[in-house]
Design an enzyme around this catalytic site. Structure first.
Site, PDB file in Angstrom:
ATOM      1  N   GLY A  62      -2.287  -1.260  -1.491  1.00 36.33           N
ATOM      2  CA  GLY A  62      -1.582  -2.169  -2.402  1.00 36.33           C
ATOM      3  C   GLY A  62      -2.331  -3.470  -2.576  1.00 36.33           C
ATOM      4  N   LEU A  64      -4.018  -5.045  -4.848  1.00 40.43           N
ATOM      5  CA  LEU A  64      -4.060  -5.889  -6.042  1.00 40.43           C
ATOM      6  C   LEU A  64      -2.786  -6.692  -6.233  1.00 40.43           C
ATOM      7  CD1 LEU A  64      -5.877  -3.579  -8.633  1.00 40.43           C
ATOM      8  CD2 LEU A  64      -6.837  -5.280  -7.073  1.00 40.43           C
ATOM      9  N   GLY A  65      -1.932  -6.711  -5.232  1.00 45.85           N
ATOM     10  CA  GLY A  65      -0.737  -7.546  -5.286  1.00 45.85           C
ATOM     11  C   GLY A  65      -1.052  -8.992  -4.971  1.00 45.85           C
ATOM     12  N   GLN A  66      -0.005  -9.770  -4.695  1.00 40.41           N
ATOM     13  CA  GLN A  66      -0.165 -11.206  -4.492  1.00 40.41           C
ATOM     14  C   GLN A  66      -1.062 -11.542  -3.311  1.00 40.41           C
ATOM     15  OE1 GLN A  66       3.396 -13.264  -3.273  1.00 40.41           O
ATOM     16  NE2 GLN A  66       2.696 -15.238  -4.090  1.00 40.41           N
ATOM     17  N   ASP A  88      -5.948   0.336  -4.324  1.00 38.96           N
ATOM     18  CA  ASP A  88      -4.731   0.276  -5.134  1.00 38.96           C
ATOM     19  C   ASP A  88      -4.754   1.475  -6.067  1.00 38.96           C
ATOM     20  OD1 ASP A  88      -2.481  -0.698  -6.826  1.00 38.96           O
ATOM     21  OD2 ASP A  88      -2.843  -2.587  -5.789  1.00 38.96           O
ATOM     22  N   ASP A 106      -3.608   6.225  -3.316  1.00 39.94           N
ATOM     23  CA  ASP A 106      -2.178   6.393  -3.580  1.00 39.94           C
ATOM     24  C   ASP A 106      -1.498   6.719  -2.254  1.00 39.94           C
ATOM     25  OD1 ASP A 106       0.367   7.073  -4.348  1.00 39.94           O
ATOM     26  OD2 ASP A 106      -0.235   8.612  -5.791  1.00 39.94           O
ATOM     27  N   ILE A 107      -0.640   5.824  -1.784  1.00 36.62           N
ATOM     28  CA  ILE A 107      -0.025   6.032  -0.472  1.00 36.62           C
ATOM     29  C   ILE A 107       0.933   7.209  -0.448  1.00 36.62           C
ATOM     30  CG2 ILE A 107      -0.264   3.620   0.219  1.00 36.62           C
ATOM     31  CD1 ILE A 107       2.809   3.386  -0.396  1.00 36.62           C
ATOM     32  N   TYR A 195      14.833  -3.063  -1.283  1.00 39.12           N
ATOM     33  CA  TYR A 195      13.656  -3.706  -0.705  1.00 39.12           C
ATOM     34  C   TYR A 195      13.933  -4.118   0.739  1.00 39.12           C
ATOM     35  CZ  TYR A 195       9.948  -7.257  -0.133  1.00 39.12           C
ATOM     36  OH  TYR A 195       8.889  -8.001   0.309  1.00 39.12           O
ATOM     37  N   ILE A 225       6.206 -16.515  -0.638  1.00 30.47           N
ATOM     38  CA  ILE A 225       4.795 -16.890  -0.605  1.00 30.47           C
ATOM     39  C   ILE A 225       4.379 -17.471  -1.954  1.00 30.47           C
ATOM     40  CG2 ILE A 225       2.451 -16.102  -0.177  1.00 30.47           C
ATOM     41  CD1 ILE A 225       4.330 -16.009   2.251  1.00 30.47           C
TER      42      ILE A 225
END
Length: 373
Positions: A62, A64-66, A88, A106-107, A195, A225
């Site tokens: 993941g 390319l997330g924050q 990602d 891909d997880i 979540y 964040i």
């Protein structure tokens, strides 16, 4: 299926006995249709121990997330560019692609993820793939698949290949019955978003794998964040990033939370520093596997007032999103992070004034900032 179960049981009994009557330590391995199978811990998994390498070999899912791109940059400075692989399912921007190793991962594809770990001799895994709070509520089936099924794949692979695994948790792992001011490490959680539920599940599964299989699992509960180099990604605390972009671009900001909604927050540099510090901490220093970390706590109104010191003409209005407000009202107002500060020396660098000044130093080439200064 009964035949498979009987074979699995027979193999398990055979592996747990030896000629000298000594038990053999075991770790889980994926078996389709059956619970994680057990094999001898000295089986050849093509993994590399820390003794065989000067630096860990790192995979970030993941990425390319924050947080992923910033973490990769930090880790590459510490461990070398070639030792940190960003991954990602999306196409990276040119600056990300050419800054260091990037691969598709891909997880939800267990076989592909396992091959990546084996072929690249991964020893540390940072698992950032997840759907955030507001986005997850809009698509619960997808959030369940990514946040829970994906986690199971990562846990099995990490245990099989003796990885050091980091999985972030969140203020969203708490719920309306949790103590809110402050919120300790150990208390009632009971979140009411998919979540949050998935993050509590991750905390408990990680601890279970640690105690059951010896997995070196480490987890931090992140506050909201704030970073200058990423756009809001569907989280409830995204207003605290959006306000800076809107202050520069239009001079007008509409907040989707009530002005007095207080939540714990952190600048991204502190977040990344804490993540690396807990991963490098000696195992014997950790009294628990999941820690709160905190830096500051503020409301939208307090943030707006600090921003207006830099952009006095900023106009702030409030148009409350009931879904996000309900989520925020169930979250902690302040985090108690005394255990992290005691066990591995956690200490933040940025309070609210430093946060705002730093954000504008990155974003503030606009004429509005020049005029304000």
């Amino acid at each position: 299926m009964p035949v498979v179960k009987n074979v699995s049981r027979a193999v398990s009994q055979l592996l747990q006995s030896s000629g000298c009557g000594c038990g053999i330590s075991i770790v889980p391995v994926r078996c389709i249709g059956v619970s994680p199978r057990q094999v001898a811990s000295d089986a050849s998994f093509h993994s590399v121990s820390f003794a065989e390498s000067d630096h860990p070999r790192v995979l970030i899912t993941g990425g390319l997330g924050q947080l992923g791109v910033g973490l990769a940059k930090l880790l590459r400075k510490r461990f070398g560019k070639s030792n940190v692989i960003l991954s990602d399912i999306r196409k990276p921007a040119d600056n990300v692609f050419y800054s260091g190793p990037f691969i598709y991962a891909d997880i939800l594809d267990y076989k592909n993820l396992r091959e990546i770990v084996v072929n690249n001799r991964i020893t540390w895994l940072f698992h950032y793939s997840a759907l955030l709070s507001a986005v997850g509520e809009a698509n619960v089936p997808l959030a369940r698949a990514v946040n829970i099924t994906g986690l199971h794949n990562v846990l099995d692979i990490a245990a099989e290949h003796n990885l050091r695994l980091f999985v972030p948790s969140t203020i969203g792992a708490f719920g309306p019955t949790s103590p809110r001011d402050p919120t300790p490490d150990l208390c009632i959680q009971r979140p009411r978003t998919i979540y949050g539920v998935s993050k509590v599940h991750a905390e408990l599964m990680g601890e279970y794998y640690h105690y059951r299989y010896g997995l070196d699992f480490r987890c931090l509960r992140y506050p909201g964040i704030i970073s200058a180099d990423s756009q809001p990604g569907g989280g409830t605390t995204d207003y605290a990033v959006q306000i800076f972009h809107d202050a520069i671009k239009t001079g007008k900001f509409q907040c989707n939370l009530k002005p007095d909604t207080r939540l714990p927050m952190m600048y991204i540099d502190d977040c990344l520093k804490a993540t690396l510090e807990v991963m490098e901490a000696p195992a014997e220093a950790l009294s628990m596997r999941t820690y709160n970390i905190s830096a500051m706590s503020f409301s939208p109104e307090e943030l707006a007032q600090e921003v207006q010191k830099h952009v006095p003409e900023l106009q702030v209005t409030y148009n409350v999103d009931e879904v996000r407000q309900a989520i925020a009202d169930s979250w902690p107002m302040n985090f108690d992070d005394r255990n992290a500060r005691r066990d591995w020396g956690w200490k933040h660098d940025y309070d609210l004034p430093e946060l705002v000044t730093t954000m504008f130093s990155f974003l503030g080439s606009d004429s509005r900032i020049a005029q304000a200064n």
